[in-house]
Write an enzyme that holds these catalytic residues in place. Structure first.
Site, PDB file in Angstrom:
ATOM      1  N   HIS A 141      61.946 -36.588 -64.785  1.00 15.82           N
ATOM      2  CA  HIS A 141      61.100 -37.676 -64.283  1.00 15.82           C
ATOM      3  C   HIS A 141      61.224 -37.786 -62.764  1.00 15.82           C
ATOM      4  O   HIS A 141      62.296 -38.106 -62.243  1.00 15.82           O
ATOM      5  CB  HIS A 141      61.534 -38.982 -64.974  1.00 15.82           C
ATOM      6  CG  HIS A 141      60.734 -40.163 -64.559  1.00 15.82           C
ATOM      7  ND1 HIS A 141      61.249 -41.438 -64.509  1.00 15.82           N
ATOM      8  CD2 HIS A 141      59.446 -40.284 -64.155  1.00 15.82           C
ATOM      9  CE1 HIS A 141      60.321 -42.281 -64.103  1.00 15.82           C
ATOM     10  NE2 HIS A 141      59.221 -41.601 -63.870  1.00 15.82           N
ATOM     11  N   ASN A 191      62.436 -46.654 -64.791  1.00 14.84           N
ATOM     12  CA  ASN A 191      61.169 -47.354 -65.034  1.00 14.84           C
ATOM     13  C   ASN A 191      61.326 -48.597 -65.898  1.00 14.84           C
ATOM     14  O   ASN A 191      60.527 -49.522 -65.806  1.00 14.84           O
ATOM     15  CB  ASN A 191      60.143 -46.419 -65.673  1.00 14.84           C
ATOM     16  CG  ASN A 191      59.367 -45.648 -64.625  1.00 14.84           C
ATOM     17  OD1 ASN A 191      59.497 -45.906 -63.434  1.00 14.84           O
ATOM     18  ND2 ASN A 191      58.561 -44.693 -65.055  1.00 14.84           N
TER      19      ASN A 191
HETATM   20  N1  CAA Z   1      53.753 -37.454 -49.327  1.00 17.39           N
HETATM   21  C1  CAA Z   1      54.647 -36.878 -48.501  1.00 17.39           C
HETATM   22  N2  CAA Z   1      55.303 -37.537 -47.528  1.00 17.39           N
HETATM   23  C2  CAA Z   1      55.031 -38.848 -47.381  1.00 17.39           C
HETATM   24  C3  CAA Z   1      54.126 -39.521 -48.204  1.00 17.39           C
HETATM   25  C4  CAA Z   1      53.458 -38.765 -49.215  1.00 17.39           C
HETATM   26  N3  CAA Z   1      52.572 -39.316 -50.059  1.00 17.39           N
HETATM   27  N4  CAA Z   1      54.069 -40.823 -47.821  1.00 17.39           N
HETATM   28  C5  CAA Z   1      54.930 -40.946 -46.791  1.00 17.39           C
HETATM   29  N5  CAA Z   1      55.512 -39.763 -46.523  1.00 17.39           N
HETATM   30  C6  CAA Z   1      56.530 -39.490 -45.497  1.00 17.39           C
HETATM   31  C7  CAA Z   1      55.963 -39.716 -44.117  1.00 17.39           C
HETATM   32  O1  CAA Z   1      55.355 -38.558 -43.606  1.00 17.39           O
HETATM   33  C8  CAA Z   1      57.226 -40.088 -43.344  1.00 17.39           C
HETATM   34  O2  CAA Z   1      57.948 -38.903 -42.988  1.00 17.39           O
HETATM   35  P1  CAA Z   1      58.933 -38.863 -41.692  1.00 17.39           P
HETATM   36  O3  CAA Z   1      60.054 -39.818 -41.977  1.00 17.39           O
HETATM   37  O4  CAA Z   1      59.351 -37.439 -41.670  1.00 17.39           O
HETATM   38  O5  CAA Z   1      58.086 -39.272 -40.533  1.00 17.39           O
HETATM   39  C9  CAA Z   1      58.077 -40.855 -44.351  1.00 17.39           C
HETATM   40  O6  CAA Z   1      57.594 -40.440 -45.657  1.00 17.39           O
HETATM   41  C10 CAA Z   1      57.909 -42.355 -44.188  1.00 17.39           C
HETATM   42  O7  CAA Z   1      56.519 -42.659 -44.289  1.00 17.39           O
HETATM   43  P2  CAA Z   1      55.757 -43.766 -43.432  1.00 17.39           P
HETATM   44  O8  CAA Z   1      56.500 -43.986 -42.144  1.00 17.39           O
HETATM   45  O9  CAA Z   1      54.319 -43.402 -43.380  1.00 17.39           O
HETATM   46  O10 CAA Z   1      55.764 -45.072 -44.338  1.00 17.39           O
HETATM   47  P3  CAA Z   1      56.981 -45.829 -44.998  1.00 17.39           P
HETATM   48  O11 CAA Z   1      58.153 -45.915 -44.080  1.00 17.39           O
HETATM   49  O12 CAA Z   1      56.396 -47.068 -45.578  1.00 17.39           O
HETATM   50  O13 CAA Z   1      57.410 -44.888 -46.220  1.00 17.39           O
HETATM   51  C11 CAA Z   1      57.323 -44.583 -48.545  1.00 17.39           C
HETATM   52  C12 CAA Z   1      56.531 -44.585 -47.254  1.00 17.39           C
HETATM   53  C13 CAA Z   1      58.359 -43.480 -48.512  1.00 17.39           C
HETATM   54  C14 CAA Z   1      56.336 -44.322 -49.684  1.00 17.39           C
HETATM   55  C15 CAA Z   1      58.035 -45.979 -48.700  1.00 17.39           C
HETATM   56  O14 CAA Z   1      57.083 -46.984 -48.585  1.00 17.39           O
HETATM   57  C16 CAA Z   1      58.763 -46.125 -50.006  1.00 17.39           C
HETATM   58  O15 CAA Z   1      59.859 -45.641 -50.195  1.00 17.39           O
HETATM   59  N6  CAA Z   1      58.132 -46.842 -50.941  1.00 17.39           N
HETATM   60  C17 CAA Z   1      58.693 -47.026 -52.296  1.00 17.39           C
HETATM   61  C18 CAA Z   1      58.357 -45.819 -53.127  1.00 17.39           C
HETATM   62  C19 CAA Z   1      58.862 -45.954 -54.533  1.00 17.39           C
HETATM   63  O16 CAA Z   1      59.511 -46.905 -54.937  1.00 17.39           O
HETATM   64  N7  CAA Z   1      58.540 -44.938 -55.343  1.00 17.39           N
HETATM   65  C20 CAA Z   1      58.878 -44.911 -56.746  1.00 17.39           C
HETATM   66  C21 CAA Z   1      57.700 -45.345 -57.535  1.00 17.39           C
HETATM   67  S1  CAA Z   1      58.028 -45.337 -59.255  1.00 17.39           S
HETATM   68  C22 CAA Z   1      57.600 -43.806 -59.761  1.00 17.39           C
HETATM   69  O17 CAA Z   1      57.053 -43.004 -59.067  1.00 17.39           O
HETATM   70  C23 CAA Z   1      57.943 -43.485 -61.172  1.00 17.39           C
HETATM   71  C24 CAA Z   1      56.967 -43.744 -62.209  1.00 17.39           C
HETATM   72  O18 CAA Z   1      57.031 -43.046 -63.232  1.00 17.39           O
HETATM   73  C25 CAA Z   1      56.005 -44.865 -62.174  1.00 17.39           C
END
Ligand code: CAA
Length: 283
Positions: A141, A191
């Site tokens: 996952h 989750n």
């Molecule tokens: N793909 C690749 N890289 C990405 C990206 C994407 N979609 N979105 C952001 N990034 C990268 C950016 O390029 C940036 O890289 P650097 O540090 O090298 O510059 C870094 O991540 C940080 O991005 P931002 O500065 O644009 O924005 P941010 O600081 O808000 O980070 C985030 C974005 C990492 C998504 C952050 O908001 C975060 O951690 N959010 C929570 C995500 C989370 O909880 N995910 C789990 C969801 S549950 C799941 O997926 C399971 C399920 O089964 C439902």
């Protein structure tokens, strides 16, 4: 057994990220989806992600080309899976669809091939039972966005062998993830906790206790979450969240009742970021 060839089935939000991290780790990857536009969309996302890293000086152009060169997009299931050492299945979260895919795969893959399913919460054991290799079947996952999130949650099914677990752990480490290994239960561990919290945010919003902006601000500034629960649900996909909650509700009872507002948003097609509108608007 040496793992070289990875087949990723599904080029969407999670599938293209998984293909990218596998290719970055040096694996030869086939990325398969059922329509050209999905495959193209997945490849474009990977290209964009890698190009950003080149811009930031984190990766060379040659390295980007090499990573892309290791991913072969295709619509053809046979071409995708015939030489696979591991199939990572990332198709839609509907049990019957996943079972059909495994029945088809059984006729194509080599005898040694391992089946890894990326599911947000469906039963690993139930999927494995339709294959001739339940011992070679395991849950892997991932979290969105896959290239950024450090965790891989590994879930053993009832028949999963120790060898398959060891192979999944070695692969997970090689693609750069930290691992947790958990027992099978609806929505597993991460989750079960996360989606329950996101569902609660929809109850709070539906009861009119605060604006969406303030609910998210509260959790970001009060709990140090990177983004608020409503923005996160839009990122994950509100329909995906609802599927997880429905599964928890079905198997574990009323404590996990879906928030009526979440159900309504999904009925309205407000799936989140990927369609440009969810709780928030993105266009
Ligand atoms: N793909 C690749 N890289 C990405 C990206 C994407 N979609 N979105 C952001 N990034 C990268 C950016 O390029 C940036 O890289 P650097 O540090 O090298 O510059 C870094 O991540 C940080 O991005 P931002 O500065 O644009 O924005 P941010 O600081 O808000 O980070 C985030 C974005 C990492 C998504 C952050 O908001 C975060 O951690 N959010 C929570 C995500 C989370 O909880 N995910 C789990 C969801 S549950 C799941 O997926 C399971 C399920 O089964 C439902």
């Amino acid at each position: 057994m040496e793992i070289k060839n990875i087949c990723v089935l599904g080029a969407g939000l999670m599938g293209n990220g998984i293909a990218q991290v596998c290719a970055q780790a040096g694996y030869s990857v086939t990325l398969r989806d059922i329509e050209q536009r999905f495959v193209d969309g997945g490849m474009n996302t990977i290209r964009k992600n890698l190009a950003k890293e080149v811009e930031k000086g984190k990766r060379t152009q040659e390295d980007m080309n090499a990573v892309l060169g290791r991913i072969k997009p295709t619509l053809d299931m046979k071409e995708a899976a015939a030489n696979a050492d591991i199939v990572v299945e990332v198709v839609i979260e509907v049990m019957d669809v996943k079972k059909k895919v495994y029945a088809e795969l059984e006729e194509i893959v080599p005898a040694h091939c391992l089946f890894f399913t990326n599911t947000s919460g469906l039963s690993i054991t139930e999927m494995a039972a339709v294959t001739k290799r339940p011992d070679k079947f395991i849950g892997t996952h991932f979290f969105n966005p896959v290239p950024v999130m450090r965790l891989l949650e590994i879930i053993k099914g009832y028949e999963t062998s120790a060898d398959t677990l060891a192979a999944a752990e070695a692969w997970g480490k090689k693609i750069g993830k930290e691992l947790v290994v958990v027992k099978e239960a609806p929505a597993f561990v991460v989750n079960r906790i996360l989606c329950t919290m996101l569902n609660e945010a929809f109850f709070v919003l539906g009861e009119g206790l605060a604006s969406p902006e303030d609910i998210d601000k509260g959790m970001v500034l009060g709990c140090n979450h990177p983004i608020g629960p409503l923005a996160l649900s839009d990122l994950v996909g509100n329909e995906t969240l609802l599927r997880v909650i429905d599964g928890l509700h079905r198997e574990l009872g009323d404590k996990y009742r879906p928030a009526p507002l979440l159900v309504q948003l999904v009925r309205a097609g407000r799936f989140g970021r990927k369609v440009g509108k969810g709780v928030f608007n993105y266009k």
